[in-house]
Design a protein around this motif. Structure first.
Motif, PDB file in Angstrom:
ATOM      1  N   LEU A 218       0.852  -1.191   0.000  1.00 43.19           N
ATOM      2  CA  LEU A 218       0.000   0.000   0.000  1.00 43.19           C
ATOM      3  C   LEU A 218       0.893   1.249   0.000  1.00 43.19           C
ATOM      4  CD1 LEU A 218      -3.067   0.644   0.133  1.00 43.19           C
ATOM      5  CD2 LEU A 218      -2.764   1.010   2.572  1.00 43.19           C
ATOM      6  N   SER A 219       1.565   1.479  -1.120  1.00 40.96           N
ATOM      7  CA  SER A 219       2.519   2.584  -1.198  1.00 40.96           C
ATOM      8  C   SER A 219       2.858   2.860  -2.651  1.00 40.96           C
ATOM      9  CB  SER A 219       3.802   2.239  -0.438  1.00 40.96           C
ATOM     10  OG  SER A 219       4.424   1.100  -1.024  1.00 40.96           O
ATOM     11  N   PHE A 220       3.568   3.942  -2.886  1.00 37.22           N
ATOM     12  CA  PHE A 220       4.063   4.244  -4.218  1.00 37.22           C
ATOM     13  C   PHE A 220       5.200   3.289  -4.584  1.00 37.22           C
ATOM     14  CE2 PHE A 220       2.197   8.381  -3.147  1.00 37.22           C
ATOM     15  CZ  PHE A 220       1.520   8.675  -4.324  1.00 37.22           C
ATOM     16  N   LYS A 276      -3.473  -1.142  -7.137  1.00 37.57           N
ATOM     17  CA  LYS A 276      -4.272  -2.268  -7.604  1.00 37.57           C
ATOM     18  C   LYS A 276      -3.801  -2.741  -8.974  1.00 37.57           C
ATOM     19  CE  LYS A 276      -9.113  -3.693  -8.177  1.00 37.57           C
ATOM     20  NZ  LYS A 276     -10.523  -3.234  -8.071  1.00 37.57           N
ATOM     21  N   LYS A 277      -3.478  -1.781  -9.851  1.00 39.50           N
ATOM     22  CA  LYS A 277      -2.996  -2.111 -11.192  1.00 39.50           C
ATOM     23  C   LYS A 277      -1.686  -2.876 -11.124  1.00 39.50           C
ATOM     24  CE  LYS A 277      -1.733   0.106 -15.581  1.00 39.50           C
ATOM     25  NZ  LYS A 277      -1.592   1.421 -16.288  1.00 39.50           N
ATOM     26  N   ARG A 278      -0.832  -2.522 -10.149  1.00 42.17           N
ATOM     27  CA  ARG A 278       0.455  -3.203 -10.000  1.00 42.17           C
ATOM     28  C   ARG A 278       0.330  -4.514  -9.237  1.00 42.17           C
ATOM     29  NH1 ARG A 278       3.677  -0.317  -6.716  1.00 42.17           N
ATOM     30  NH2 ARG A 278       2.390   1.523  -6.360  1.00 42.17           N
ATOM     31  N   GLY A 279      -0.889  -4.878  -8.855  1.00 40.65           N
ATOM     32  CA  GLY A 279      -1.118  -6.134  -8.143  1.00 40.65           C
ATOM     33  C   GLY A 279      -0.617  -6.128  -6.715  1.00 40.65           C
ATOM     34  N   ASN A 280      -0.580  -4.954  -6.096  1.00 44.94           N
ATOM     35  CA  ASN A 280       0.012  -4.826  -4.763  1.00 44.94           C
ATOM     36  C   ASN A 280      -0.999  -4.910  -3.624  1.00 44.94           C
ATOM     37  OD1 ASN A 280       2.417  -4.440  -6.077  1.00 44.94           O
ATOM     38  ND2 ASN A 280       2.949  -2.566  -5.024  1.00 44.94           N
ATOM     39  N   ASP A 328     -12.874  -0.348   0.456  1.00 42.31           N
ATOM     40  CA  ASP A 328     -13.377  -1.605  -0.093  1.00 42.31           C
ATOM     41  C   ASP A 328     -12.723  -1.783  -1.451  1.00 42.31           C
ATOM     42  OD1 ASP A 328     -14.720  -3.689  -1.301  1.00 42.31           O
ATOM     43  OD2 ASP A 328     -16.723  -2.985  -0.770  1.00 42.31           O
ATOM     44  N   GLN A 329     -11.892  -2.811  -1.589  1.00 39.46           N
ATOM     45  CA  GLN A 329     -11.130  -2.977  -2.831  1.00 39.46           C
ATOM     46  C   GLN A 329     -12.014  -3.038  -4.071  1.00 39.46           C
ATOM     47  OE1 GLN A 329      -7.773  -5.228  -3.788  1.00 39.46           O
ATOM     48  NE2 GLN A 329      -7.177  -5.663  -1.677  1.00 39.46           N
TER      49      GLN A 329
END
Length: 478
Positions: A218-220, A276-280, A328-329
């Motif tokens: 949950l970060s850059f 989310k796009k990076r699957g993190n 909420d994801q």
């Protein structure tokens, strides 16, 4: 040795500690673009008048070692002190550009230099620069000031008073003749006292939970893991035109919601969508809490002898509070993008709750418990991992210079016109995080962003900034 004025509070001392770790750490840089007739002599003379009127522009900071303490007016302990420099020079420089020079590029270069240039021991804690285009009415006043003596609110008022001084106005007298008291002075006894330490420790669990989420993704994106001494400050700015921002203001008013919450929602949504796009986000769970830091001007939350501390009092009188935003994801990139109120309302409510719970005081109390060595270790540790609070946001609101210029130049048809105002804060001692400062001038919104380099690339920050502006524009069309 320079005469001692007073010790820095632990809050104020955190900024020279930053600067020990990274060049320019804790600096604030503002840029005021102007159109009209302005000479270097006029700017310099106005600046000197402002310095003579403002106590905060007459001080330096200096670390006094244990062996020197008894020599400095019976200074009791080792640490950082505000001192009175002897015969300091006026820290002003001037650059004249040819028409062929890229004005904006030169400003970007000067801003970058200021953001990454520390103040030396015993040196005035600010510096200024005028950039002018030859045979043109285009100018820019840049001011770099250390956060230990100023914040976003007071530096804005300093720039207004500099403008007044440019036009020989007598209305630049400081509200207070003495150097301001530290924020720590106003801390309630329930926090500053012995039991206050125990009351404050609970906030550590919040940041520990946030750090675990950051470690899970949950970060850059961190792109250059280098020692903290190699961190530098990167910056960028973006704007939203008057019509689009007016639509957002109208939307907020119609919904009876906070514009601060709306802007915060865009900053949060874009980062979460990227994570989310990076699957993190697989490891953080379907539901989680996102920590969002808001910088708050606390002048109206404190009082001195029942008298409120005015906004034009210069000093570091702001503090950060953290809102925990429930996520909420499944809604990321969907309902959040269409309706920002779920996020924005949580930020607005979180700021209010945090202030009521004395969170801003408790953070300072934790700083005090850690001490200078503990603070330095905390900053170093945070540079080596994903930042627990990856976004911090300071919303200065509307800035207005017309009244002050017109007041000083009622009979002058050549009054300077303010065309743009930008404000940046350098906190690049941290890991991968972005600090954003928002302000609006003549109805248009400006976002100024900073981040640590090479921990974060220019492309990552630019993509983030562009996406935030695009999202805000899409909400304005709803």
């Amino acid at each position: 040795m320079n005469p001692v004025i007073r010790p820095l509070s632990i809050h104020e001392a955190s900024f020279p500690v930053y600067a020990e770790l990274v060049p320019g750490g804790g600096n604030i840089v503002v840029c005021l673009r102007l159109n009209g007739e302005l000479s270097a002599d006029q700017a310099e003379q106005g600046l000197e008048k402002l310095r003579q009127a403002e106590a905060s522009l007459q001080v330096a900071s200096q670390f006094i070692h244990k062996a020197e303490t008894n020599q400095q007016n019976n200074t009791p302990t080792e640490g950082y002190y505000f001192v009175q420099p002897v015969n300091p020079r006026l820290p002003f420089a001037y650059t004249e550009l040819d028409i062929s020079d890229d004005f904006s590029q030169v400003l970007d270069q000067q801003r970058t230099q200021f953001l990454n240039q520390s103040f030396q021991q015993g040196e005035l804690l600010w510096r200024a620069h005028l950039v002018s285009e030859k045979n043109s009415h285009q100018h820019a006043l840049l001011l770099c000031i250390n956060h230990s003596i100023s914040d976003g609110t007071s530096v804005y008022h300093l720039m207004k008073r500099w403008l007044l001084a440019l036009h020989n106005s007598t209305d630049i007298i400081a509200t207070a003749n003495d150097f301001s008291l530290p924020l720590w002075h106003y801390m309630p006894k329930k926090i500053s006292g012995f039991l206050g330490a125990f009351r404050s420790l609970g906030i550590l669990s919040t940041f520990m939970k946030a750090q675990k989420l950051a470690d899970k993704g949950l970060s850059f994106k961190a792109e250059g893991n280098v020692p903290i001494a190699e961190h530098r400050c990167r910056s960028a700015h973006r704007s939203l035109d008057k019509a689009t921002f007016a639509s957002l203001l109208k939307l907020s008013k119609a919904e009876k919601k906070s514009i601060h919450g709306l802007l915060s929602a865009a900053l949060i949504q874009v980062l979460l969508a990227d994570c989310k796009k990076r699957g993190n986000l697989h490891a953080v769970g379907k539901y989680f809490s996102f920590p969002f830091v808001t910088t708050v001007n606390v002048r109206d939350k404190i009082s001195a002898n029942t008298t409120e501390v005015d906004n034009d009092i210069s000093g570091c009188l702001s503090s950060g509070v953290t809102s925990m935003v429930d996520i909420d994801q499944e809604l990321i990139d969907e309902q959040y993008q269409q309706s920002p109120w779920h996020l924005g309302e949580q930020v607005a409510t979180g700021v209010k709750d945090a202030l009521e719970q004395d969170q801003h005081w408790k953070v300072l109390r934790i700083y005090q418990l850690a001490g200078l060595k503990g603070l330095k270790k905390m900053f170093i540790d945070s540079s080596e991992k994903p930042l627990a609070t990856p976004i911090s946001f300071a919303n200065l609101g509307p800035v207005n210079f017309d009244f002050y210029v017109n007041r000083a130049c009622e009979s002058n048809s050549n009054a300077l016109i303010v065309e743009d105002y930008q404000a940046y804060a350098a906190f690049h001692a941290s890991g991968a995080g972005i600090n954003t400062v928002a302000s609006s001038l003549k109805g248009a919104l400006t976002l100024c962003l900073t981040c640590p380099s090479p921990v974060m690339s220019q492309q990552t920050m630019d993509t983030y900034a562009d996406s935030v502006i695009a999202l805000l524009a899409s909400w304005a069309d709803v």
